[in-house]
Write a protein that holds these residues in place. Structure first.
Motif, mmCIF file in Angstrom:
data_model
loop_
_atom_site.group_PDB
_atom_site.id
_atom_site.type_symbol
_atom_site.label_atom_id
_atom_site.label_comp_id
_atom_site.label_asym_id
_atom_site.label_seq_id
_atom_site.Cartn_x
_atom_site.Cartn_y
_atom_site.Cartn_z
ATOM 1 N N LEU A 198 41.090 -15.755 -22.823
ATOM 2 C CA LEU A 198 42.112 -15.087 -22.035
ATOM 3 C C LEU A 198 43.487 -15.734 -22.194
ATOM 4 C CD1 LEU A 198 42.864 -12.979 -19.918
ATOM 5 C CD2 LEU A 198 42.120 -14.605 -18.164
ATOM 6 N N ARG A 199 43.526 -17.052 -22.248
ATOM 7 C CA ARG A 199 44.803 -17.776 -22.245
ATOM 8 C C ARG A 199 45.734 -17.346 -23.385
ATOM 9 N NH1 ARG A 199 45.397 -22.113 -19.111
ATOM 10 N NH2 ARG A 199 43.173 -22.522 -19.128
ATOM 11 N N PRO A 200 45.330 -17.360 -24.658
ATOM 12 C CA PRO A 200 46.267 -16.960 -25.720
ATOM 13 C C PRO A 200 46.592 -15.462 -25.681
ATOM 14 C CG PRO A 200 44.130 -17.465 -26.667
ATOM 15 C CD PRO A 200 44.073 -17.868 -25.221
ATOM 16 N N LEU A 201 45.632 -14.647 -25.271
ATOM 17 C CA LEU A 201 45.909 -13.210 -25.155
ATOM 18 C C LEU A 201 46.952 -12.948 -24.080
ATOM 19 C CD1 LEU A 201 42.284 -11.824 -25.469
ATOM 20 C CD2 LEU A 201 44.101 -11.725 -27.193
ATOM 21 N N ALA A 202 46.846 -13.689 -22.981
ATOM 22 C CA ALA A 202 47.834 -13.534 -21.910
ATOM 23 C C ALA A 202 49.210 -13.997 -22.368
ATOM 24 C CB ALA A 202 47.395 -14.319 -20.680
ATOM 25 N N ALA A 203 49.258 -15.060 -23.152
ATOM 26 C CA ALA A 203 50.543 -15.538 -23.678
ATOM 27 C C ALA A 203 51.174 -14.483 -24.585
ATOM 28 C CB ALA A 203 50.358 -16.855 -24.422
ATOM 29 N N ILE A 204 50.374 -13.869 -25.426
ATOM 30 C CA ILE A 204 50.877 -12.810 -26.315
ATOM 31 C C ILE A 204 51.384 -11.632 -25.491
ATOM 32 C CG2 ILE A 204 50.180 -11.091 -28.037
ATOM 33 C CD1 ILE A 204 48.240 -13.304 -29.115
ATOM 34 N N ALA A 205 50.619 -11.225 -24.485
ATOM 35 C CA ALA A 205 51.017 -10.097 -23.636
ATOM 36 C C ALA A 205 52.316 -10.413 -22.902
ATOM 37 C CB ALA A 205 49.912 -9.763 -22.641
ATOM 38 N N LYS A 206 52.452 -11.645 -22.418
ATOM 39 C CA LYS A 206 53.667 -12.034 -21.702
ATOM 40 C C LYS A 206 54.874 -12.011 -22.631
ATOM 41 C CE LYS A 206 55.682 -15.561 -18.782
ATOM 42 N NZ LYS A 206 55.496 -16.828 -18.107
ATOM 43 N N ILE A 207 54.730 -12.549 -23.825
ATOM 44 C CA ILE A 207 55.832 -12.555 -24.793
ATOM 45 C C ILE A 207 56.205 -11.121 -25.167
ATOM 46 C CG2 ILE A 207 56.474 -13.166 -27.166
ATOM 47 C CD1 ILE A 207 54.730 -15.734 -26.736
ATOM 48 N N GLU B 248 43.241 -27.335 -15.750
ATOM 49 C CA GLU B 248 44.550 -26.752 -16.010
ATOM 50 C C GLU B 248 45.557 -27.819 -16.421
ATOM 51 O OE1 GLU B 248 46.029 -23.206 -15.598
ATOM 52 O OE2 GLU B 248 44.046 -23.355 -16.484
ATOM 53 N N SER B 249 45.334 -29.048 -15.971
ATOM 54 C CA SER B 249 46.282 -30.121 -16.282
ATOM 55 C C SER B 249 46.314 -30.459 -17.767
ATOM 56 C CB SER B 249 45.954 -31.372 -15.472
ATOM 57 O OG SER B 249 44.651 -31.830 -15.796
ATOM 58 N N SER B 250 45.327 -29.988 -18.519
ATOM 59 C CA SER B 250 45.287 -30.289 -19.953
ATOM 60 C C SER B 250 46.154 -29.323 -20.773
ATOM 61 C CB SER B 250 43.852 -30.276 -20.468
ATOM 62 O OG SER B 250 43.306 -28.980 -20.372
ATOM 63 N N TYR B 251 46.771 -28.339 -20.101
ATOM 64 C CA TYR B 251 47.604 -27.357 -20.795
ATOM 65 C C TYR B 251 49.069 -27.556 -20.437
ATOM 66 C CZ TYR B 251 43.309 -25.042 -22.002
ATOM 67 O OH TYR B 251 42.079 -24.772 -22.504
ATOM 68 N N SER B 252 49.949 -27.167 -21.352
ATOM 69 C CA SER B 252 51.379 -27.225 -21.061
ATOM 70 C C SER B 252 51.689 -26.244 -19.942
ATOM 71 C CB SER B 252 52.197 -26.878 -22.303
ATOM 72 O OG SER B 252 52.034 -25.509 -22.617
ATOM 73 N N ALA B 253 52.815 -26.443 -19.287
ATOM 74 C CA ALA B 253 53.197 -25.594 -18.162
ATOM 75 C C ALA B 253 53.226 -24.120 -18.550
ATOM 76 C CB ALA B 253 54.554 -26.027 -17.613
ATOM 77 N N ALA B 254 53.666 -23.816 -19.754
ATOM 78 C CA ALA B 254 53.782 -22.417 -20.197
ATOM 79 C C ALA B 254 52.428 -21.751 -20.400
ATOM 80 C CB ALA B 254 54.585 -22.348 -21.488
ATOM 81 N N LEU B 255 51.373 -22.528 -20.610
ATOM 82 C CA LEU B 255 50.050 -21.957 -20.864
ATOM 83 C C LEU B 255 49.095 -22.047 -19.674
ATOM 84 C CD1 LEU B 255 49.379 -23.032 -24.544
ATOM 85 C CD2 LEU B 255 49.937 -20.764 -23.671
ATOM 86 N N LYS B 256 49.581 -22.517 -18.550
ATOM 87 C CA LYS B 256 48.727 -22.538 -17.368
ATOM 88 C C LYS B 256 48.522 -21.109 -16.886
ATOM 89 C CE LYS B 256 49.838 -27.172 -16.202
ATOM 90 N NZ LYS B 256 49.409 -28.170 -15.337
ATOM 91 N N LEU B 257 47.359 -20.816 -16.370
ATOM 92 C CA LEU B 257 47.026 -19.452 -15.968
ATOM 93 C C LEU B 257 48.042 -18.869 -14.996
ATOM 94 C CD1 LEU B 257 43.144 -19.745 -15.650
ATOM 95 C CD2 LEU B 257 44.450 -18.757 -17.524
ATOM 96 N N ASP B 258 48.510 -19.678 -14.056
ATOM 97 C CA ASP B 258 49.488 -19.175 -13.090
ATOM 98 C C ASP B 258 50.806 -18.801 -13.780
ATOM 99 O OD1 ASP B 258 47.736 -19.466 -11.004
ATOM 100 O OD2 ASP B 258 48.522 -21.410 -10.372
ATOM 101 N N ALA B 259 51.221 -19.584 -14.760
ATOM 102 C CA ALA B 259 52.476 -19.315 -15.462
ATOM 103 C C ALA B 259 52.388 -18.049 -16.316
ATOM 104 C CB ALA B 259 52.861 -20.502 -16.341
ATOM 105 N N LEU B 260 51.195 -17.681 -16.719
ATOM 106 C CA LEU B 260 51.013 -16.508 -17.566
ATOM 107 C C LEU B 260 50.950 -15.222 -16.761
ATOM 108 C CD1 LEU B 260 48.474 -18.035 -20.082
ATOM 109 C CD2 LEU B 260 50.872 -17.441 -20.527
ATOM 110 N N SER B 261 51.010 -15.330 -15.462
ATOM 111 C CA SER B 261 51.016 -14.157 -14.575
ATOM 112 C C SER B 261 49.860 -13.209 -14.861
ATOM 113 C CB SER B 261 52.345 -13.402 -14.689
ATOM 114 O OG SER B 261 53.405 -14.266 -14.434
ATOM 115 N N ILE B 262 48.698 -13.772 -15.041
ATOM 116 C CA ILE B 262 47.516 -12.963 -15.355
ATOM 117 C C ILE B 262 46.949 -12.350 -14.078
ATOM 118 C CG2 ILE B 262 45.183 -13.017 -16.292
ATOM 119 C CD1 ILE B 262 46.060 -15.552 -17.813
ATOM 120 N N PHE B 263 46.886 -13.136 -13.035
ATOM 121 C CA PHE B 263 46.196 -12.697 -11.823
ATOM 122 C C PHE B 263 47.195 -12.321 -10.754
ATOM 123 C CE2 PHE B 263 43.439 -16.268 -13.498
ATOM 124 C CZ PHE B 263 42.681 -15.451 -14.276
#
Length: 93
Positions: free
Chosen positions: A22-31, A78-93
């Motif tokens: 989900l994480r990279p797909l959400a990043a692509i969708a956000k971009i 979540e702490s293992s990811y950069s701020a831009a890739l955290k689930l909350d930052a990706l506005s998925i939910f």
């Protein structure tokens, strides 16, 4: 909640693999959204289903665990990811 056989083969890590997918797909969708790209397609419908199912499983893993047949291991921190890739930052939910 449809979970495919490849995901179920992950055993106790099935939910974690959903999150990892989900994480990279959400990043692509956000971009794409930030650049004015329309997000209406069959693929995006699948993304929404994945996001919804993952969100539900994170809130209450019982249903996911029933389908997988195994208690799920804790998901990646979540702490293992950069701020831009955290689930909350990706506005998925």
């Amino acid at each position: 909640m449809p979970i495919g056989p490849a995901e179920l083969a992950r055993g106790t890590r099935a939910l974690d693999y959903h999150i990892c997918a989900l994480r990279p797909l959400a990043a692509i969708a956000k971009i794409a959204a930030e650049h004015g790209e329309p997000l209406h397609s069959k693929c995006f419908d699948g993304f929404k289903r994945l996001a919804s199912m993952t969100h539900e499983a994170l809130e209450d893993p019982d249903q996911f665990e029933k389908i997988a047949g195994l208690r799920q291991a804790p998901s990646s921190q979540e702490s293992s990811y950069s701020a831009a890739l955290k689930l909350d930052a990706l506005s998925i939910f």
